[in-house]
Structure formats: C-alpha cells, structure tokens
Design a protein around this motif. Structure first.
Motif, PDB file in Angstrom:
ATOM      1  N   ASP A  80      17.310   2.649 -10.497  1.00  0.00           N
ATOM      2  CA  ASP A  80      16.220   1.877  -9.889  1.00  0.00           C
ATOM      3  C   ASP A  80      14.886   2.435 -10.376  1.00  0.00           C
ATOM      4  O   ASP A  80      14.237   3.210  -9.681  1.00  0.00           O
ATOM      5  CB  ASP A  80      16.303   1.926  -8.365  1.00  0.00           C
ATOM      6  CG  ASP A  80      15.321   0.976  -7.694  1.00  0.00           C
ATOM      7  OD1 ASP A  80      14.622   0.206  -8.396  1.00  0.00           O
ATOM      8  OD2 ASP A  80      15.249   0.995  -6.452  1.00  0.00           O
ATOM      9  N   PRO A  81      14.455   2.049 -11.588  1.00  0.00           N
ATOM     10  CA  PRO A  81      13.232   2.614 -12.164  1.00  0.00           C
ATOM     11  C   PRO A  81      11.955   2.283 -11.395  1.00  0.00           C
ATOM     12  O   PRO A  81      10.933   2.924 -11.612  1.00  0.00           O
ATOM     13  CB  PRO A  81      13.181   2.030 -13.581  1.00  0.00           C
ATOM     14  CG  PRO A  81      14.330   1.114 -13.725  1.00  0.00           C
ATOM     15  CD  PRO A  81      15.148   1.146 -12.495  1.00  0.00           C
ATOM     16  N   ASP A  82      12.007   1.306 -10.494  1.00  0.00           N
ATOM     17  CA  ASP A  82      10.843   0.968  -9.675  1.00  0.00           C
ATOM     18  C   ASP A  82      11.070   1.323  -8.209  1.00  0.00           C
ATOM     19  O   ASP A  82      10.483   0.717  -7.310  1.00  0.00           O
ATOM     20  CB  ASP A  82      10.521  -0.530  -9.799  1.00  0.00           C
ATOM     21  CG  ASP A  82      10.050  -0.898 -11.193  1.00  0.00           C
ATOM     22  OD1 ASP A  82       9.288  -0.110 -11.788  1.00  0.00           O
ATOM     23  OD2 ASP A  82      10.451  -1.962 -11.692  1.00  0.00           O
ATOM     24  N   GLY A  83      11.894   2.321  -7.958  1.00  0.00           N
ATOM     25  CA  GLY A  83      12.276   2.686  -6.599  1.00  0.00           C
ATOM     26  C   GLY A  83      11.129   3.028  -5.675  1.00  0.00           C
ATOM     27  O   GLY A  83      11.228   2.808  -4.463  1.00  0.00           O
ATOM     28  N   ASP A 120      10.166  21.345 -14.715  1.00  0.00           N
ATOM     29  CA  ASP A 120      11.336  20.486 -14.540  1.00  0.00           C
ATOM     30  C   ASP A 120      11.289  19.896 -13.135  1.00  0.00           C
ATOM     31  O   ASP A 120      11.898  20.428 -12.207  1.00  0.00           O
ATOM     32  CB  ASP A 120      12.619  21.288 -14.766  1.00  0.00           C
ATOM     33  CG  ASP A 120      13.864  20.423 -14.715  1.00  0.00           C
ATOM     34  OD1 ASP A 120      13.752  19.191 -14.832  1.00  0.00           O
ATOM     35  OD2 ASP A 120      14.956  20.990 -14.551  1.00  0.00           O
ATOM     36  N   ALA A 121      10.524  18.828 -12.987  1.00  0.00           N
ATOM     37  CA  ALA A 121      10.341  18.170 -11.686  1.00  0.00           C
ATOM     38  C   ALA A 121      10.849  16.739 -11.815  1.00  0.00           C
ATOM     39  O   ALA A 121      10.195  15.889 -12.403  1.00  0.00           O
ATOM     40  CB  ALA A 121       8.871  18.187 -11.279  1.00  0.00           C
ATOM     41  N   GLY A 122      12.011  16.483 -11.261  1.00  0.00           N
ATOM     42  CA  GLY A 122      12.595  15.149 -11.337  1.00  0.00           C
ATOM     43  C   GLY A 122      11.839  14.146 -10.489  1.00  0.00           C
ATOM     44  O   GLY A 122      10.935  14.503  -9.732  1.00  0.00           O
ATOM     45  N   PRO A 123      12.212  12.890 -10.591  1.00  0.00           N
ATOM     46  CA  PRO A 123      11.543  11.854  -9.804  1.00  0.00           C
ATOM     47  C   PRO A 123      11.811  12.019  -8.305  1.00  0.00           C
ATOM     48  O   PRO A 123      12.819  12.606  -7.901  1.00  0.00           O
ATOM     49  CB  PRO A 123      12.143  10.559 -10.334  1.00  0.00           C
ATOM     50  CG  PRO A 123      13.403  10.945 -11.016  1.00  0.00           C
ATOM     51  CD  PRO A 123      13.264  12.354 -11.444  1.00  0.00           C
ATOM     52  N   GLU A 164       4.355   9.835  -7.715  1.00  0.00           N
ATOM     53  CA  GLU A 164       5.175   9.958  -8.928  1.00  0.00           C
ATOM     54  C   GLU A 164       4.299  10.182 -10.166  1.00  0.00           C
ATOM     55  O   GLU A 164       4.644  10.985 -11.041  1.00  0.00           O
ATOM     56  CB  GLU A 164       6.037   8.705  -9.136  1.00  0.00           C
ATOM     57  CG  GLU A 164       7.109   8.490  -8.102  1.00  0.00           C
ATOM     58  CD  GLU A 164       8.354   9.358  -8.282  1.00  0.00           C
ATOM     59  OE1 GLU A 164       8.332  10.346  -9.064  1.00  0.00           O
ATOM     60  OE2 GLU A 164       9.353   9.049  -7.623  1.00  0.00           O
ATOM     61  N   VAL A 165       3.178   9.486 -10.247  1.00  0.00           N
ATOM     62  CA  VAL A 165       2.286   9.609 -11.400  1.00  0.00           C
ATOM     63  C   VAL A 165       1.669  11.006 -11.448  1.00  0.00           C
ATOM     64  O   VAL A 165       1.613  11.637 -12.512  1.00  0.00           O
ATOM     65  CB  VAL A 165       1.205   8.503 -11.379  1.00  0.00           C
ATOM     66  CG1 VAL A 165       0.164   8.728 -12.461  1.00  0.00           C
ATOM     67  CG2 VAL A 165       1.847   7.127 -11.537  1.00  0.00           C
ATOM     68  N   GLU A 166       1.197  11.504 -10.304  1.00  0.00           N
ATOM     69  CA  GLU A 166       0.658  12.872 -10.238  1.00  0.00           C
ATOM     70  C   GLU A 166       1.724  13.861 -10.713  1.00  0.00           C
ATOM     71  O   GLU A 166       1.456  14.746 -11.511  1.00  0.00           O
ATOM     72  CB  GLU A 166       0.253  13.222  -8.802  1.00  0.00           C
ATOM     73  CG  GLU A 166      -0.894  12.411  -8.242  1.00  0.00           C
ATOM     74  CD  GLU A 166      -2.264  12.996  -8.524  1.00  0.00           C
ATOM     75  OE1 GLU A 166      -2.373  14.067  -9.153  1.00  0.00           O
ATOM     76  OE2 GLU A 166      -3.260  12.361  -8.097  1.00  0.00           O
ATOM     77  N   ARG A 167       2.933  13.698 -10.201  1.00  0.00           N
ATOM     78  CA  ARG A 167       4.052  14.582 -10.531  1.00  0.00           C
ATOM     79  C   ARG A 167       4.358  14.540 -12.024  1.00  0.00           C
ATOM     80  O   ARG A 167       4.557  15.577 -12.664  1.00  0.00           O
ATOM     81  CB  ARG A 167       5.267  14.153  -9.715  1.00  0.00           C
ATOM     82  CG  ARG A 167       6.485  15.024  -9.830  1.00  0.00           C
ATOM     83  CD  ARG A 167       7.555  14.473  -8.884  1.00  0.00           C
ATOM     84  NE  ARG A 167       8.723  15.274  -8.803  1.00  0.00           N
ATOM     85  CZ  ARG A 167       8.947  16.225  -7.901  1.00  0.00           C
ATOM     86  NH1 ARG A 167       8.018  16.501  -6.998  1.00  0.00           N
ATOM     87  NH2 ARG A 167      10.074  16.899  -7.894  1.00  0.00           N
ATOM     88  N   LEU A 190       0.820  -1.208   0.000  1.00  0.00           N
ATOM     89  CA  LEU A 190       0.000   0.000   0.000  1.00  0.00           C
ATOM     90  C   LEU A 190       0.856   1.261   0.000  1.00  0.00           C
ATOM     91  O   LEU A 190       0.578   2.209  -0.731  1.00  0.00           O
ATOM     92  CB  LEU A 190      -0.959  -0.011   1.200  1.00  0.00           C
ATOM     93  CG  LEU A 190      -2.071  -1.059   1.117  1.00  0.00           C
ATOM     94  CD1 LEU A 190      -2.793  -1.184   2.448  1.00  0.00           C
ATOM     95  CD2 LEU A 190      -3.049  -0.707   0.002  1.00  0.00           C
ATOM     96  N   MET A 191       1.916   1.284   0.813  1.00  0.00           N
ATOM     97  CA  MET A 191       2.785   2.453   0.823  1.00  0.00           C
ATOM     98  C   MET A 191       3.468   2.627  -0.529  1.00  0.00           C
ATOM     99  O   MET A 191       3.619   3.746  -1.022  1.00  0.00           O
ATOM    100  CB  MET A 191       3.821   2.379   1.939  1.00  0.00           C
ATOM    101  CG  MET A 191       4.537   3.709   2.169  1.00  0.00           C
ATOM    102  SD  MET A 191       5.833   3.693   3.444  1.00  0.00           S
ATOM    103  CE  MET A 191       4.947   3.175   4.899  1.00  0.00           C
ATOM    104  N   GLY A 192       3.850   1.534  -1.145  1.00  0.00           N
ATOM    105  CA  GLY A 192       4.448   1.603  -2.477  1.00  0.00           C
ATOM    106  C   GLY A 192       3.475   2.170  -3.499  1.00  0.00           C
ATOM    107  O   GLY A 192       3.859   2.961  -4.363  1.00  0.00           O
TER     108      GLY A 192
END
Length: 170
Positions: A86-89, A76-79, A62-65, A53-55
């Motif tokens: 780590d693309p699934d961080g 320009d808003a980085g991850p 991240e999706v909203e951003r 759930l926290m993930g």
C-alpha cells in the motif's frame, strides 16, 4: 493548542532563512488542523479525492523521515504508514486513526530532522541516497525541497479546511 507562526527575519542569513521558512510552513499545516475533531481531520473534503488533513500530516511525517533520516543521515528508518502493498497508506485512514498519534509522530520526525540537519553544513552532501534515483543531495537542496513540499500541501490543506468548516486564511 494555539499554533504560532513566524516568518524569518528579512535580513537573516541563508541557513536561518531556510530553517525559518521550513518551520513557518510546518506551523502552517498544524494551524490548518487546529480545533478540528478526529472525524473532521479524517474527512476527505474534495470529491473524488481521498485527501484529508490527517492524511497530509501523516504524509509529511513520512516525507520528513525520508529526506532527513534516510537520505541526509543514511539512517535505516523504514516507512511508518505505507508499505510495498500500500504505497499510499499514509492517506488511507480508518476510524482507529487519531490526530494525537498522527501529530505526535509528525512532531517526532520534525525533531529528528532538526537534529540531523544541525550536523550538516548547507553545502554538505547527504550520507544516504534517494531510494529511486540513487542521487545524493545537499542540505540546502533538501531544505528548499521541503519548503516547496509543505507549501504545496498547505495549499491542499487550505481547500480541505475551507470545505470542512469554512475557515480560510493564508
């Protein structure tokens, strides 16, 4: 905290309807996380998946951003939680990751998303482009996609929550 969810009026105009359903699904994810400890929120309940759930909350931040800041507003808003290494961080949690931080970050991204969306008409195209495809999107498309994204992940949240403590609900 008691999460309140409201469906939009069945006779609302299009923008109110889209924003209402998006807020409804945002609230649904918060509701699925309500009343759990940090340890429970970090629990990956459906083996072999590491989904928690926290993930999911961190992923939705991240999706909203991505959609509202990077694509819609060309900011320009980085991850926040992931990177090239780590693309699934956002899904990889440690004991140090807390609900308070994840929730606060998510709510901040939602507030920024609302501010950016308020400056666009539904049919207006984004200022930015999708990082992989280079496409631009209308705010209507982004709202519809976000509703779909939340609805899909809220289904995951239902299953994870049921595995944690047996709680079920729509």
């Amino acid at each position: 905290m008691t999460t309140e969810r409201r469906e939009p009026a069945n006779d609302a105009d299009e923008r109110t309807m889209l924003e209402g359903w998006l807020d409804y699904h945002r609230s649904t994810l918060a509701w699925k996380c309500e009343g759990l400890t940090d340890a429970q929120l970090r629990t990956a309940s459906v083996a072999p998946s590491g989904l928690s759930l926290m993930g999911l909350v961190r992923h939705m931040a991240e999706v909203e951003r991505s959609w509202f800041r990077r694509v819609l507003a060309d900011e320009d808003a980085g991850p926040i939680y992931y990177g090239d290494e780590d693309p699934d961080g956002e899904f990889r949690l440690t004991e140090g990751d807390t609900w308070q931080e994840a929730y606060t970050t998510w709510q901040t991204e939602i507030a920024i998303a609302r501010r950016h969306a308020a400056g666009f008409r539904l049919d207006e195209m984004s200022r930015g482009r999708h990082r992989r495809t280079g496409e631009r999107f209308s705010l209507r498309w982004i709202h519809t996609h976000m509703i779909e994204e939340y609805a899909r992940h809220n289904g995951h949240a239902d299953l994870i929550r049921e595995c944690i403590d047996g709680a079920t609900g729509d």
